[in-house]
Design a protein around this motif. Structure first.
Motif, PDB file in Angstrom:
ATOM      1  N   CYS A 149       1.705  34.054  31.397  1.00 29.80           N
ATOM      2  CA  CYS A 149       0.269  33.768  31.664  1.00 29.80           C
ATOM      3  C   CYS A 149      -0.437  35.160  31.720  1.00 29.80           C
ATOM      4  CB  CYS A 149      -0.043  32.759  32.882  1.00 29.80           C
ATOM      5  SG  CYS A 149       0.732  31.107  32.427  1.00 29.80           S
TER       6      CYS A 149
ATOM      7  N   ALA B  78      -2.915  37.001  29.217  1.00 30.72           N
ATOM      8  CA  ALA B  78      -4.319  36.973  29.619  1.00 30.72           C
ATOM      9  C   ALA B  78      -4.704  38.343  29.392  1.00 30.72           C
ATOM     10  CB  ALA B  78      -4.492  36.553  30.929  1.00 30.72           C
TER      11      ALA B  78
ATOM     12  N   ILE C 259       0.935  28.836  25.582  1.00 36.84           N
ATOM     13  CA  ILE C 259      -0.263  29.480  26.369  1.00 36.84           C
ATOM     14  C   ILE C 259      -1.235  30.007  25.540  1.00 36.84           C
ATOM     15  CG2 ILE C 259      -0.292  31.681  27.878  1.00 36.84           C
ATOM     16  CD1 ILE C 259       2.548  30.816  28.931  1.00 36.84           C
TER      17      ILE C 259
ATOM     18  N   LEU D  76      -5.226  29.891  26.367  1.00 37.01           N
ATOM     19  CA  LEU D  76      -6.262  31.067  26.660  1.00 37.01           C
ATOM     20  C   LEU D  76      -7.467  31.257  25.841  1.00 37.01           C
ATOM     21  CD1 LEU D  76      -5.815  33.457  28.528  1.00 37.01           C
ATOM     22  CD2 LEU D  76      -4.555  34.535  27.004  1.00 37.01           C
TER      23      LEU D  76
ATOM     24  N   TYR E 143      -9.293  24.453  37.704  1.00 37.94           N
ATOM     25  CA  TYR E 143      -9.364  24.702  36.589  1.00 37.94           C
ATOM     26  C   TYR E 143     -10.731  25.036  36.264  1.00 37.94           C
ATOM     27  CZ  TYR E 143      -9.496  24.589  31.388  1.00 37.94           C
ATOM     28  OH  TYR E 143      -9.817  25.149  30.148  1.00 37.94           O
TER      29      TYR E 143
ATOM     30  N   THR F 286      -5.648  33.796  33.336  1.00 38.42           N
ATOM     31  CA  THR F 286      -4.087  33.847  33.829  1.00 38.42           C
ATOM     32  C   THR F 286      -4.275  32.366  34.411  1.00 38.42           C
ATOM     33  OG1 THR F 286      -3.964  36.096  34.217  1.00 38.42           O
ATOM     34  CG2 THR F 286      -2.478  34.439  35.576  1.00 38.42           C
TER      35      THR F 286
ATOM     36  N   THR G 257      -6.065  29.890  34.350  1.00 42.88           N
ATOM     37  CA  THR G 257      -6.487  28.484  33.511  1.00 42.88           C
ATOM     38  C   THR G 257      -5.160  28.147  32.808  1.00 42.88           C
ATOM     39  OG1 THR G 257      -7.455  29.752  31.653  1.00 42.88           O
ATOM     40  CG2 THR G 257      -9.036  28.747  33.292  1.00 42.88           C
ATOM     41  N   THR G 258      -4.582  28.937  32.248  1.00 36.90           N
ATOM     42  CA  THR G 258      -3.201  28.871  31.445  1.00 36.90           C
ATOM     43  C   THR G 258      -2.263  28.438  32.472  1.00 36.90           C
ATOM     44  OG1 THR G 258      -2.658  31.236  31.803  1.00 36.90           O
ATOM     45  CG2 THR G 258      -3.842  30.367  29.466  1.00 36.90           C
ATOM     46  N   LEU G 259      -2.043  29.206  33.667  1.00 41.91           N
ATOM     47  CA  LEU G 259      -1.099  28.454  34.560  1.00 41.91           C
ATOM     48  C   LEU G 259      -1.308  27.223  35.103  1.00 41.91           C
ATOM     49  CD1 LEU G 259       1.273  29.493  36.422  1.00 41.91           C
ATOM     50  CD2 LEU G 259      -0.297  30.217  37.909  1.00 41.91           C
TER      51      LEU G 259
ATOM     52  N   VAL H 184       0.094  25.108  32.238  1.00 39.33           N
ATOM     53  CA  VAL H 184       1.671  25.349  32.334  1.00 39.33           C
ATOM     54  C   VAL H 184       2.050  24.377  33.415  1.00 39.33           C
ATOM     55  CG1 VAL H 184       3.368  26.835  33.037  1.00 39.33           C
ATOM     56  CG2 VAL H 184       1.819  27.654  31.442  1.00 39.33           C
TER      57      VAL H 184
END
Length: 488
Positions: A209, A213, A254, A258, A408, A429, A431-433, A436
């Motif tokens: 992530c 990012a 991911i 992103l 989020y 980082t 938002t993607t985490l 995930v």
């Protein structure tokens, strides 16, 4: 008077710097904690293992308490009221189910143990240079872990077990086994310096992530620069070596999350077309050379020496999904679904494991299912969301989901309106985490894993802190109308 004010200001900055340094060094330490403790005698290692967690509890209490005693208000976060609602719903669940208090607290601690990091980071002042230092340090240690796990793939398992594997821990009868030390990892899988491949894969997803990012915040190409390709390549291979199939698939998703977070629809569409083309090529190859490796459900996959590539490709085998549906995660989801519907326990069966296991067992009709639920406790670890519904019910799980949604929204705001590159990298980082976390929690107890949980709440705290900083900068330099537009 001005000299007194300056002295007080310097003292406050010095205190905040101490708080930041504590968080910074714990951030560096956590990744290698298991490896460091493996060289200590058992009793000493057990004590040292709990020091960072207790230190963070004490620091959170001190920082928040000091602010309140000085008449200052704590910084608001988007999840405060939701946390109160979750605590209330959990209390209701404990009362109506008669769940044991001790077992409930132990279970709740595994999920929320690092919430302290969140409130510490939110309520201290972090400069832009300190944020850069923290993110830079985090990237370096995650890359080292990716390197170690990649190298392990080519080393003898006996060497990995003797040199890297952490030791088991036991506290008041509760065991924390190390599959790496016991040699019970899937054959051919690596675990880095951790006790299991699940911890390694989840940590490398955090790394992915951050690397994605940062690589896409500055570049305009779909293919990242060579420096980022190196980081992403080792991270991808480390996940591949862990033999965690879901993590590998999520890694590939991911970039899509992103580009959505960064509001780049053209790149998102380009990536979808790229994946569609690759999927078509793979389908043609499968049709040309066969349907892929078969899945054997007669033997435990942990005991089968299946090459990692073939193990990953089993995802495309109908036998794999049939076996999962009959005896693994699919079975557990059905069991929880039927238990909730038959008892109408919308608050679940309480966070105490023994009470929940017993309550679900009473709803099962076949001896085979009852025996499996009692014999195989790992089914509760196979899917966090299913286990969450069992413990906290639909109501508690929905509140937890809203907590993630609010975080989020804050990170997405930082992606779109953050004026510094570090803010946008941090927002992207996280938002993607979050994506995930939601996806991986369907097949793994990811939020209960200590290392993943620490970095999750650390990044969440940084996001909320920088959100406050950016809003304050808007208030100082923007018109009311511009602030209103941004806050939407």
């Amino acid at each position: 008077m001005s000299s007194l004010y300056s002295a007080v200001e310097r003292q406050i900055k010095s205190i905040n710097n101490i708080y930041f340094q504590i968080i910074f060094w714990i951030t560096i330490y956590v990744t290698f904690e298991d490896f460091i403790l493996r060289w200590m005698p058992g009793n000493i290692a057990l004590v040292v293992r709990f020091i960072p967690e207790l230190l963070l509890y004490g620091l959170a209490f001190y920082i928040c308490g000091s602010k309140l005693l000085r008449g200052e208000t704590l910084k608001k976060t988007p999840i405060d009221l939701l946390l109160v609602a979750f605590i209330f719903a959990t209390a209701v669940s404990i009362i109506i189910n008669g769940a044991a208090i001790k077992g409930s607290i132990i279970n709740l601690r595994t999920i929320w143990r690092y919430l302290s990091v969140f409130y510490i980071v939110v309520n201290i002042n972090i400069s832009n240079s300190e944020l850069s230092k923290l993110l830079s340090g985090l990237k370096k240690i995650l890359f080292i872990q990716a390197l170690i796990s990649s190298i392990q793939y080519f080393l003898p398992p006996s060497f990995n077990q003797a040199f890297f594997a952490p030791q088991d821990f036991e506290v008041e009868g509760f065991k924390y086994p190390s599959h790496a030390a016991a040699g019970t990892l899937k054959v051919g899988a690596t675990a880095g310096t951790f006790s299991s491949s699940a911890v390694l894969a989840s940590l490398l997803l955090v790394a992915a992530c951050i690397f994605f990012a940062e690589s896409y915040i500055s570049g305009n190409s779909l293919i990242p620069d060579i420096a980022y390709l190196k980081q992403l390549g080792f991270t991808f291979f480390g996940i591949f070596a862990s033999k965690k199939r879901a993590a590998l698939v999520i890694f590939l998703l991911i970039p899509l999350v992103l580009f959505h977070s960064y509001n780049r629809p053209k790149k998102l569409l380009s990536f979808i077309w790229l994946y569609a083309a690759l999927g078509l090529v793979c389908s043609v190859l499968v049709l040309m050379f066969g349907s892929g490796p078969s899945f054997s459900s007669s033997a435990s996959v942990r005991e089968e020496a299946i090459p990692a590539t073939e193990y990953i490709l089993q995802l495309f085998s109908p036998d794999y999904w049939e076996a999962s549906n009959e005896s693994a995660r699919g079975w557990f989801v059905r069991v929880i679904h039927n238990a909730i519907l038959s008892t109408q326990s919308w608050f679940g069966f309480g966070p105490d494991f023994d009470n929940t296991q017993r309550a679900i067992s009473d709803t099962l009709s076949t001896a085979r299912d009852i025996d499996k639920l009692k014999r195989d406790e790992r089914v509760f670890d196979d899917s966090f969301w299913a286990a969450s519904v069992a413990y906290f019910g639909i109501i508690g799980t929905a509140i937890y989901a809203f907590i993630l949604k609010r975080l989020y929204d804050t990170a997405r705001w930082l992606c779109r309106y953050g004026e510094k590159p570090e803010y946008k990298v941090l927002g992207g980082t996280f938002t993607t985490l979050l994506a995930v976390t939601v996806l991986y929690a369907f097949v793994e107890r990811v939020v209960r894993l200590r290392t993943f949980s620490f970095y999750f709440w650390l990044l969440a705290g940084l996001v909320v802190n920088m959100f406050h900083v950016q809003v304050n900068e808007f208030k100082n330099h923007r018109t009311h109308k511009e602030i209103e537009i941004a806050e939407r």
